[in-house]
Write a protein that holds these residues in place. Sequence first.
Motif, PDB file in Angstrom:
ATOM      1  N   THR A  70       0.842  -1.205   0.000  1.00 38.40           N
ATOM      2  CA  THR A  70       0.000   0.000   0.000  1.00 38.40           C
ATOM      3  C   THR A  70       0.875   1.253   0.000  1.00 38.40           C
ATOM      4  OG1 THR A  70      -1.678  -1.231   1.211  1.00 38.40           O
ATOM      5  CG2 THR A  70      -1.919   1.156   1.184  1.00 38.40           C
ATOM      6  N   ALA A  71       1.936   1.214   0.809  1.00 35.51           N
ATOM      7  CA  ALA A  71       2.850   2.367   0.851  1.00 35.51           C
ATOM      8  C   ALA A  71       3.469   2.585  -0.535  1.00 35.51           C
ATOM      9  CB  ALA A  71       3.942   2.120   1.889  1.00 35.51           C
ATOM     10  N   TYR A  72       3.858   1.507  -1.164  1.00 42.95           N
ATOM     11  CA  TYR A  72       4.477   1.594  -2.500  1.00 42.95           C
ATOM     12  C   TYR A  72       3.501   2.208  -3.510  1.00 42.95           C
ATOM     13  CZ  TYR A  72       5.758  -0.356  -7.098  1.00 42.95           C
ATOM     14  OH  TYR A  72       6.038  -0.526  -8.431  1.00 42.95           O
ATOM     15  N   HIS A  73       2.253   1.707  -3.504  1.00 44.63           N
ATOM     16  CA  HIS A  73       1.291   2.236  -4.479  1.00 44.63           C
ATOM     17  C   HIS A  73       0.870   3.664  -4.141  1.00 44.63           C
ATOM     18  CE1 HIS A  73       0.652  -1.063  -7.284  1.00 44.63           C
ATOM     19  NE2 HIS A  73       0.852  -1.869  -6.278  1.00 44.63           N
ATOM     20  N   LEU A  74       0.821   4.005  -2.851  1.00 46.44           N
ATOM     21  CA  LEU A  74       0.523   5.405  -2.511  1.00 46.44           C
ATOM     22  C   LEU A  74       1.569   6.314  -3.149  1.00 46.44           C
ATOM     23  CD1 LEU A  74      -0.424   5.243   1.301  1.00 46.44           C
ATOM     24  CD2 LEU A  74      -1.881   6.116  -0.544  1.00 46.44           C
ATOM     25  N   ALA A  75       2.838   5.897  -3.011  1.00 46.59           N
ATOM     26  CA  ALA A  75       3.925   6.744  -3.511  1.00 46.59           C
ATOM     27  C   ALA A  75       3.997   6.695  -5.038  1.00 46.59           C
ATOM     28  CB  ALA A  75       5.245   6.277  -2.899  1.00 46.59           C
ATOM     29  N   ARG A  76       3.909   5.491  -5.592  1.00 45.69           N
ATOM     30  CA  ARG A  76       4.118   5.364  -7.044  1.00 45.69           C
ATOM     31  C   ARG A  76       2.927   5.868  -7.857  1.00 45.69           C
ATOM     32  NH1 ARG A  76       3.937   0.007 -10.662  1.00 45.69           N
ATOM     33  NH2 ARG A  76       1.758   0.615 -10.547  1.00 45.69           N
ATOM     34  N   ALA A 218       9.169   1.711  -1.984  1.00 45.05           N
ATOM     35  CA  ALA A 218       8.420   2.740  -1.248  1.00 45.05           C
ATOM     36  C   ALA A 218       9.417   3.716  -0.626  1.00 45.05           C
ATOM     37  CB  ALA A 218       7.554   2.094  -0.177  1.00 45.05           C
ATOM     38  N   ASP A 219      10.453   3.159  -0.027  1.00 45.97           N
ATOM     39  CA  ASP A 219      11.491   3.988   0.621  1.00 45.97           C
ATOM     40  C   ASP A 219      12.154   4.912  -0.404  1.00 45.97           C
ATOM     41  OD1 ASP A 219      13.753   4.197   2.892  1.00 45.97           O
ATOM     42  OD2 ASP A 219      14.707   3.921   0.939  1.00 45.97           O
ATOM     43  N   ARG A 220      12.462   4.373  -1.560  1.00 44.32           N
ATOM     44  CA  ARG A 220      13.141   5.168  -2.595  1.00 44.32           C
ATOM     45  C   ARG A 220      12.304   6.386  -3.006  1.00 44.32           C
ATOM     46  NH1 ARG A 220      13.907   5.205  -7.978  1.00 44.32           N
ATOM     47  NH2 ARG A 220      12.345   3.647  -8.501  1.00 44.32           N
ATOM     48  N   ARG A 221      10.983   6.254  -2.827  1.00 38.35           N
ATOM     49  CA  ARG A 221      10.096   7.361  -3.197  1.00 38.35           C
ATOM     50  C   ARG A 221       9.783   8.266  -2.006  1.00 38.35           C
ATOM     51  NH1 ARG A 221       9.128   3.151  -6.623  1.00 38.35           N
ATOM     52  NH2 ARG A 221       8.592   3.680  -8.764  1.00 38.35           N
ATOM     53  N   GLY A 399      -2.380  -3.653  -2.165  1.00 36.00           N
ATOM     54  CA  GLY A 399      -1.591  -2.428  -2.238  1.00 36.00           C
ATOM     55  C   GLY A 399      -2.229  -1.442  -3.197  1.00 36.00           C
ATOM     56  N   GLU A 400      -2.569  -1.941  -4.366  1.00 39.34           N
ATOM     57  CA  GLU A 400      -3.106  -1.041  -5.393  1.00 39.34           C
ATOM     58  C   GLU A 400      -4.465  -0.463  -4.980  1.00 39.34           C
ATOM     59  OE1 GLU A 400      -2.973  -1.413 -10.077  1.00 39.34           O
ATOM     60  OE2 GLU A 400      -4.578  -2.662  -9.283  1.00 39.34           O
ATOM     61  N   THR A 401      -5.351  -1.327  -4.505  1.00 32.60           N
ATOM     62  CA  THR A 401      -6.719  -0.867  -4.248  1.00 32.60           C
ATOM     63  C   THR A 401      -6.830  -0.055  -2.952  1.00 32.60           C
ATOM     64  OG1 THR A 401      -7.197  -2.996  -3.222  1.00 32.60           O
ATOM     65  CG2 THR A 401      -7.791  -2.754  -5.544  1.00 32.60           C
ATOM     66  N   LEU A 402      -6.019  -0.400  -1.959  1.00 33.67           N
ATOM     67  CA  LEU A 402      -6.104   0.368  -0.712  1.00 33.67           C
ATOM     68  C   LEU A 402      -5.464   1.739  -0.857  1.00 33.67           C
ATOM     69  CD1 LEU A 402      -5.720  -2.477   1.853  1.00 33.67           C
ATOM     70  CD2 LEU A 402      -7.619  -0.869   1.697  1.00 33.67           C
ATOM     71  N   ALA A 403      -4.413   1.810  -1.654  1.00 33.84           N
ATOM     72  CA  ALA A 403      -3.811   3.133  -1.889  1.00 33.84           C
ATOM     73  C   ALA A 403      -4.865   4.031  -2.545  1.00 33.84           C
ATOM     74  CB  ALA A 403      -2.581   2.994  -2.784  1.00 33.84           C
ATOM     75  N   TYR A 404      -5.553   3.488  -3.541  1.00 33.09           N
ATOM     76  CA  TYR A 404      -6.618   4.255  -4.210  1.00 33.09           C
ATOM     77  C   TYR A 404      -7.672   4.688  -3.177  1.00 33.09           C
ATOM     78  CZ  TYR A 404     -10.624   5.248  -7.199  1.00 33.09           C
ATOM     79  OH  TYR A 404     -11.703   5.852  -7.800  1.00 33.09           O
ATOM     80  N   THR A 405      -8.089   3.723  -2.347  1.00 27.96           N
ATOM     81  CA  THR A 405      -9.165   3.973  -1.382  1.00 27.96           C
ATOM     82  C   THR A 405      -8.765   5.061  -0.380  1.00 27.96           C
ATOM     83  OG1 THR A 405      -9.880   1.696  -1.639  1.00 27.96           O
ATOM     84  CG2 THR A 405     -10.599   2.814   0.367  1.00 27.96           C
ATOM     85  N   MET A 406      -7.506   5.019   0.063  1.00 28.05           N
ATOM     86  CA  MET A 406      -7.066   6.012   1.054  1.00 28.05           C
ATOM     87  C   MET A 406      -6.965   7.405   0.427  1.00 28.05           C
ATOM     88  SD  MET A 406      -4.186   3.812   3.058  1.00 28.05           S
ATOM     89  CE  MET A 406      -3.781   5.006   4.334  1.00 28.05           C
ATOM     90  N   VAL A 407      -6.487   7.470  -0.789  1.00 33.33           N
ATOM     91  CA  VAL A 407      -6.312   8.783  -1.422  1.00 33.33           C
ATOM     92  C   VAL A 407      -7.676   9.405  -1.746  1.00 33.33           C
ATOM     93  CG1 VAL A 407      -5.488   9.925  -3.522  1.00 33.33           C
ATOM     94  CG2 VAL A 407      -4.012   8.315  -2.307  1.00 33.33           C
ATOM     95  N   HIS A 408      -8.596   8.576  -2.272  1.00 33.39           N
ATOM     96  CA  HIS A 408      -9.892   9.126  -2.704  1.00 33.39           C
ATOM     97  C   HIS A 408     -10.956   9.063  -1.609  1.00 33.39           C
ATOM     98  CE1 HIS A 408      -8.573   9.516  -6.856  1.00 33.39           C
ATOM     99  NE2 HIS A 408      -7.949   8.365  -6.686  1.00 33.39           N
ATOM    100  N   ASP A 409     -10.624   8.450  -0.500  1.00 33.45           N
ATOM    101  CA  ASP A 409     -11.599   8.186   0.558  1.00 33.45           C
ATOM    102  C   ASP A 409     -12.881   7.567  -0.017  1.00 33.45           C
ATOM    103  OD1 ASP A 409     -12.310   8.025   3.234  1.00 33.45           O
ATOM    104  OD2 ASP A 409     -13.473   9.879   3.129  1.00 33.45           O
ATOM    105  N   ALA A 410     -12.676   6.655  -0.929  1.00 28.11           N
ATOM    106  CA  ALA A 410     -13.792   5.930  -1.558  1.00 28.11           C
ATOM    107  C   ALA A 410     -13.236   4.584  -2.005  1.00 28.11           C
ATOM    108  CB  ALA A 410     -14.303   6.698  -2.777  1.00 28.11           C
ATOM    109  N   GLU A 411     -14.000   3.508  -1.757  1.00 27.90           N
ATOM    110  CA  GLU A 411     -13.465   2.182  -2.071  1.00 27.90           C
ATOM    111  C   GLU A 411     -13.222   1.992  -3.564  1.00 27.90           C
ATOM    112  OE1 GLU A 411     -15.985   2.229   0.253  1.00 27.90           O
ATOM    113  OE2 GLU A 411     -14.963   1.364   2.011  1.00 27.90           O
ATOM    114  N   HIS A 412     -12.086   1.439  -3.887  1.00 25.61           N
ATOM    115  CA  HIS A 412     -11.796   0.997  -5.260  1.00 25.61           C
ATOM    116  C   HIS A 412     -12.846  -0.051  -5.629  1.00 25.61           C
ATOM    117  CE1 HIS A 412      -9.734  -1.167  -8.479  1.00 25.61           C
ATOM    118  NE2 HIS A 412      -8.913  -0.145  -8.588  1.00 25.61           N
TER     119      HIS A 412
END
Length: 439
Positions: A70-76, A218-221, A399-412
């Motif tokens: 999730t951290a990786y997809h949030l950043a990437r 994730a760290d690199r980003r 990772g992919e769907t939760l990053a989306y969900t956290m950013v948009h505050d809406a479930e992927h």
Amino acid sequence: MDPGRTKLIMRTTALGDFCSEGRLFEMPYRLLRFLVARKYPEARMFRQPDRLRKSYDAVIIGGGGHGLATAYHLARDHNFTNVAVLEKGYLGGGNTGRNTAIVRSNYLTPEGVAFYDRSLKLFQQLSEDVNLNLFYSERGHFTLAHTDSTLRTMRWRAEVNKHMGVRSEVVDRAEIRRLCPYIDLDCGGVQPIVGALYHPPGAVIRHDAVAWGYAKEADRRGVEIHQQTRVTGIEVAGDQVRGVHTDRGFIETSKVLSAVAGYTPRITEMVGIRTPIVIQPLQACVTEPLKPWLDNIIVSANLHVYISQSSRGELVMGASLDPYEVHSERSTLDFVEGLASHTLELFPFLSGVNVNRQWAGMSDMTPDYSPIMGRTPIRGFYLDTGWGTWGFKATAVCGETLAYTMVHDAEHELIRPFRLSRFQNYQLVGEKGAASVGH
Ligand code: PYC
């Protein structure tokens, strides 16, 4: 090696682990000096920041595969990098390092198939995405049927899979024999095999390297990964998350993801939420390494056994959940005895093989055997839990769907069916029939 060089090597004390494995003596000095020289330190995969910031845009509790992905997809994917991952132990030390490394998408419900199919596709390209060899190895996955009623469920699964574009088919004994010639189809007369669900894309991937790959990228980003950092409380004002208390101080944040396994109730009680999770141990083991002989992944939910061979030659094996709630990572003799006897029904020639290691993980079981993901009644508090016995294979898509969900505050859209609210609305997603593990 001449005695002078041996002494020189022996004086090098910074290499405890290496020495204790006896490998030091195999290494010529001309290589060893690079290992000890400060001038050429071994590159770290990720930083180890020595302090927490006062605030982050998001905090992820749990440094296993799901949290790190999730951290990786949030950043990437979202350029969301002011993020801390908090891990009470070490990265991948929970269920990420305790599963049997199987990935597959031959589920029973359309919701489950769509979700795990996306995960498999992400896993297939993950080594390249994180620039690390994750030893992805497509094997073909057999779920054996020993009774007509199991075979009926296999047919149903095969049809749902095909409908969703996932390769699965029901195969007969002759086909099982062709693809896995060493199996005893009659299982010593105990429970003869009548057919199987065959899923060619079923694969294995090196599980701990998956966590390291996500952590590295994730760290690199810019994401910060804090190991040895325990969450002791979550601050909520009204119905909004305000921050996280840790054993290293307080962090302000308005978004928190709980991505832990085995400890979900400890975290959810910090924000006053209840889930229907029950925690049961799931055990596994590996044998001593053997020459490669088993190409496929073999699963029998009736015999309570699944087995594959790792690239190191070890047989990686597991069985059913322990039939009681207990919060422990201790393994038992009972488990390995039962597993060995069932494995020998399938492969009697293994009777002289030693088991080298065994371990247990804690599985968060839900009533419908599907995960709980997404938003909760507390704004800014997101859940990634309820993985039961198939959490590792969901790592990538989580990772992919939760990053989306956290950013948009809406479930992927892929995780909408798995919301916590389904237990109130009676919209369960029954996946029990797709278990590799007897429940
Ligand atoms: O669902 O594939 C699976 C699985 C394997 C081991 C435990 N669960």
